[in-house]
Write an enzyme that holds these catalytic residues in place. Structure first.
Site, short mmCIF file in Angstrom:
data_model
loop_
_atom_site.label_atom_id
_atom_site.label_comp_id
_atom_site.label_asym_id
_atom_site.label_seq_id
_atom_site.Cartn_x
_atom_site.Cartn_y
_atom_site.Cartn_z
N TYR A 94 20.52 43.68 35.17
CA TYR A 94 19.20 43.30 34.64
C TYR A 94 18.47 44.51 34.04
O TYR A 94 17.33 44.40 33.62
CB TYR A 94 18.31 42.70 35.74
N TYR A 471 15.63 32.31 34.84
CA TYR A 471 14.66 32.60 35.92
C TYR A 471 14.28 34.07 35.95
O TYR A 471 13.32 34.46 36.60
CB TYR A 471 15.23 32.14 37.28
N ARG A 472 15.00 34.88 35.19
CA ARG A 472 14.82 36.32 35.26
C ARG A 472 15.54 36.89 34.05
O ARG A 472 16.55 36.33 33.62
CB ARG A 472 15.49 36.76 36.55
C1 LIG Z 1 27.59 42.27 41.98
C2 LIG Z 1 26.11 41.98 41.92
C3 LIG Z 1 25.62 40.91 42.65
C4 LIG Z 1 24.25 40.62 42.60
N1 LIG Z 1 23.78 39.61 43.38
C5 LIG Z 1 22.46 39.34 43.41
C6 LIG Z 1 21.96 38.32 44.28
O1 LIG Z 1 22.69 37.75 45.08
N2 LIG Z 1 20.63 38.05 44.23
C7 LIG Z 1 19.78 38.74 43.41
O2 LIG Z 1 18.58 38.48 43.44
N3 LIG Z 1 20.23 39.72 42.62
C8 LIG Z 1 21.54 40.05 42.60
N4 LIG Z 1 21.99 41.08 41.80
C9 LIG Z 1 21.03 41.76 40.90
C10 LIG Z 1 20.33 43.01 41.52
O3 LIG Z 1 21.29 43.98 41.83
C11 LIG Z 1 19.48 42.67 42.76
O4 LIG Z 1 18.51 41.70 42.45
C12 LIG Z 1 18.75 43.90 43.35
O5 LIG Z 1 18.13 43.53 44.56
C13 LIG Z 1 17.65 44.45 42.41
O6 LIG Z 1 17.54 45.82 42.62
P1 LIG Z 1 16.46 46.48 43.59
O7 LIG Z 1 16.33 45.60 44.79
O8 LIG Z 1 16.90 47.89 43.79
O9 LIG Z 1 15.12 46.38 42.74
P2 LIG Z 1 14.52 47.47 41.73
O10 LIG Z 1 15.56 47.83 40.74
O11 LIG Z 1 13.89 48.56 42.48
O12 LIG Z 1 13.35 46.62 41.07
C14 LIG Z 1 13.59 45.59 40.16
C15 LIG Z 1 12.48 45.57 39.11
O13 LIG Z 1 11.27 45.15 39.74
C16 LIG Z 1 10.16 45.91 39.25
N5 LIG Z 1 9.64 46.73 40.37
C17 LIG Z 1 10.39 47.27 41.35
N6 LIG Z 1 9.62 47.87 42.25
C18 LIG Z 1 8.35 47.73 41.83
C19 LIG Z 1 7.11 48.10 42.39
N7 LIG Z 1 7.05 48.73 43.56
N8 LIG Z 1 5.98 47.78 41.72
C20 LIG Z 1 6.05 47.08 40.56
N9 LIG Z 1 7.21 46.69 39.99
C21 LIG Z 1 8.35 47.00 40.63
C22 LIG Z 1 10.70 46.78 38.13
O14 LIG Z 1 10.56 46.10 36.91
C23 LIG Z 1 12.16 46.93 38.49
O15 LIG Z 1 12.93 47.20 37.36
C24 LIG Z 1 23.36 41.40 41.80
C25 LIG Z 1 23.88 42.47 41.09
C26 LIG Z 1 25.24 42.76 41.16
C27 LIG Z 1 25.74 43.92 40.38
#
Ligand SMILES: Cc1cc2nc3c(=O)[nH]c(=O)nc-3n(C[C@H](O)[C@H](O)[C@H](O)COP(=O)(O)OP(=O)(O)OC[C@H]3O[C@@H](n4cnc5c(N)ncnc54)[C@H](O)[C@@H]3O)c2cc1C
Length: 515
Positions: A94, A471-472
């Site tokens: 994403y 959705y995203r």
């Molecule tokens: C193999 C694989 C499987 C996956 N499976 C899933 C799954 O099952 N479900 C799912 O939901 N996703 C999935 N993902 C997508 C993603 O990796 C996850 O959603 C992950 O949790 C998002 O990264 P993060 O939690 O580190 O969020 P971050 O990268 O830290 O944040 C995501 C975004 O939210 C905003 N943000 C973050 N923190 C803040 C803040 N404090 N204040 C304001 N804005 C903010 C920013 O825009 C940021 O870019 C998958 C990815 C891969 C590669």
């Protein structure tokens, strides 16, 4: 002479940026402000089918407290420097940890990683943005608290704040993560600190138990948006059930998606199956453990015949429906009979449990996720094709068999035009499904990368023409997706942005929202 900065924020001169960086250093310490190219590499590793340069940050800053976030926001306002907040920065597929637009400063909140409270009676937690699921999991287990988490597939390395703010999902009964969040603390663009819900009431002890507070409910506007920097999030944890029974229903034919969804929906809506169920296609199921070249080396998308071969070889379903039962053994027994009856009545599908599949790698990782246990097995998908390219296309569907079939056919037609594979699953809510398709491509192959880029646009627009929206959205297509949701929605989003962030300093462009 080498340029001093990898990039500059839009509209900010090098002199102004020098001054801003000097002030960030004074506020955070030299060690927490990065401008050197080698220190910024991890903030620019996107997997999307666009050049890294389009998402290159100018700098990264890493505050360690709410006060430091406020200090950074003041500097950003002074110099009009845009800042892109990330929590654990694992938004893989994403946009990863990279900013939405070139030159934005990444605000990396990973040092704010305190678990502020876990209440084992009320089953709530209050955490900072840098807290990972692994950290929270360890905290709960070290203290032997009878609580379960709900995590996305990247579990250990991602965190509840970033995932919830981007409205991500997990696989337990608490899998719709934003629904199970309760109370936020947000640093607003003017530096004020807002606590949502009951958190605004002095001395309240109900911030993490009652979501709505008084007056308009605000938490939603801080998700998938750029109206503030979330510095604390409350979440509900699941009381550990006395028993858990994972199972899979395997379906032999692609057209069986209709039977799978129609059988499942009534059980899901009645909470007989309480968790966020996954119906994974053979290419996801096999793709997590096999290589594409083992089954097909020719041009174009992998043919159905090769997928059938993989289904046969690996003894998997063409569709694989994973769900779990939670509760006392007696409750599970009653619900298990209802499920067996429903599957039998549908005339399709074979139900298997841990008794038959306890040692199966994929069954085990699915069972782990349905219990909120850390597991990174799904990253195996990146070996399917190799080359590190991934972009999620995730349209929402009604939970109806006919709708799932229509989306499946449309997706396969569009992917087929570009030689990409249908690596997909449906994640089922109560009435909706997230149809999650991983556009996997070799990012080192220019033609494949271009095909993925064009394909993504066609998916977006052809699905939208049928009334289906995602959705995203990843950071390379935010503008396109915002346009698809219409001008009135865009206008309202922008008016809120102007009111809260007149200088446009927080994540300009996130979800297509600008000042
Ligand atoms: C193999 C694989 C499987 C996956 N499976 C899933 C799954 O099952 N479900 C799912 O939901 N996703 C999935 N993902 C997508 C993603 O990796 C996850 O959603 C992950 O949790 C998002 O990264 P993060 O939690 O580190 O969020 P971050 O990268 O830290 O944040 C995501 C975004 O939210 C905003 N943000 C973050 N923190 C803040 C803040 N404090 N204040 C304001 N804005 C903010 C920013 O825009 C940021 O870019 C998958 C990815 C891969 C590669």
């Amino acid at each position: 002479m080498a340029a001093k900065y990898v990039a500059l924020p839009n509209g900010v001169s090098e002199r102004e940026f020098d001054a801003a960086i000097a002030e960030f250093r004074a506020a955070l310490g030299d060690d927490n402000v990065f401008v050197e190219q080698d220190r910024l590499v991890s903030y620019n590793k996107i997997m999307l089918p666009v050049p890294d340069a389009e998402h290159a940050p100018s700098a990264a800053i890493s505050p360690n407290s709410v006060e430091q976030v406020q200090a950074c926001v003041a500097i950003c306002n002074k110099y009009r420097v845009p800042v892109w907040p990330i929590s654990t920065g694992k938004n893989l597929g994403y946009g990863s940890a990279a900013p939405g637009n070139r030159g934005q400063v990444v605000m990396d909140l990973r040092r704010m990683n305190r678990i502020l409270e876990v209440d084992a009676d009320l089953c709530t937690a209050l955490v900072e943005p840098g807290v990972t699921y692994q950290q929270l999991y360890d905290y709960i287990h070290e203290r032997k608290l009878p609580l379960w988490l709900s995590c996305p597939a990247p579990s250990a390395i991602a965190g509840p704040v970033g995932n919830t703010i981007d409205r991500g999902v997990g696989y337990t009964p608490y899998g719709e993560h934003f629904l199970f969040s309760c109370g936020m603390e947000v640093v607003l663009p003017n530096g004020e600190v807002l606590r949502t819900g009951m958190g605004s009431l002095p001395n309240s002890n109900t911030w993490q138990v009652f979501k709505w507070g008084f007056g308009p409910y605000l938490d939603g506007i801080f998700t998938q948006s750029n109206y503030g920097i979330v510095t604390k999030l409350g979440l509900w944890l699941m009381p550990a059930p006395p028993a858990f029974k994972p199972f899979v229903i395997r379906y032999a034919e692609e057209a069986d998606i209709v039977a799978a969804v129609e059988t499942l929906r009534p059980l899901r809506m009645a909470n007989i199956i309480p968790n966020a169920v996954v119906i994974s296609h053979a290419l996801w199921e096999g793709g997590a453990v096999a290589k594409r070249s083992d089954y097909y080396k020719g041009p174009g998308s992998i043919p159905d015949e090769a997928v059938q071969r993989m289904v046969h070889d690996r003894n998997i379903g063409m569709w694989n429906l994973y769900a779990g039962l939670y509760g006392s053994p007696e409750q599970i027994e009653v619900n298990w009979k209802i499920i067996q009856g429903a599957v039998k009545a549908s005339g399709k599908g074979e139900i298997l449990t841990a008794e038959q599949l306890g040692h199966d790698h994929v069954f085990k990782y699915r069972a782990d996720l349905m219990q909120g246990k850390m597991n990174l097995s799904e990253f195996g998908l990146y070996n399917w094709r190799g080359g590190g390219g991934s972009a999620w296309f995730a349209p929402v569907s009604q939970a109806r068999g006919g709708e799932a079939q229509k989306q499946l056919a449309l997706a396969k037609t569009i992917l087929g035009r570009h030689g990409l594979d249908y690596v997909a699953e449906f994640i089922v809510g109560w009435r909706d499904m997230h149809h999650v398709i991983d556009l996997l491509f070799d990012r080192t192959d220019a033609a494949q990368t271009e095909a993925a880029k064009v394909c993504f646009q066609e998916l977006l627009h052809e699905f939208a023409a049928q009334g289906y929206g995602v959705y995203r959205a990843n950071t390379a297509v935010q503008e396109d997706v915002a346009n698809l949701y219409g001008s009135v929605k865009r206008d309202v989003n922008q008016k809120i942005k102007r009111a809260l962030d007149p200088n446009g300093i927080i994540a300009p462009g996130k979800s297509g929202i600008w000042v």
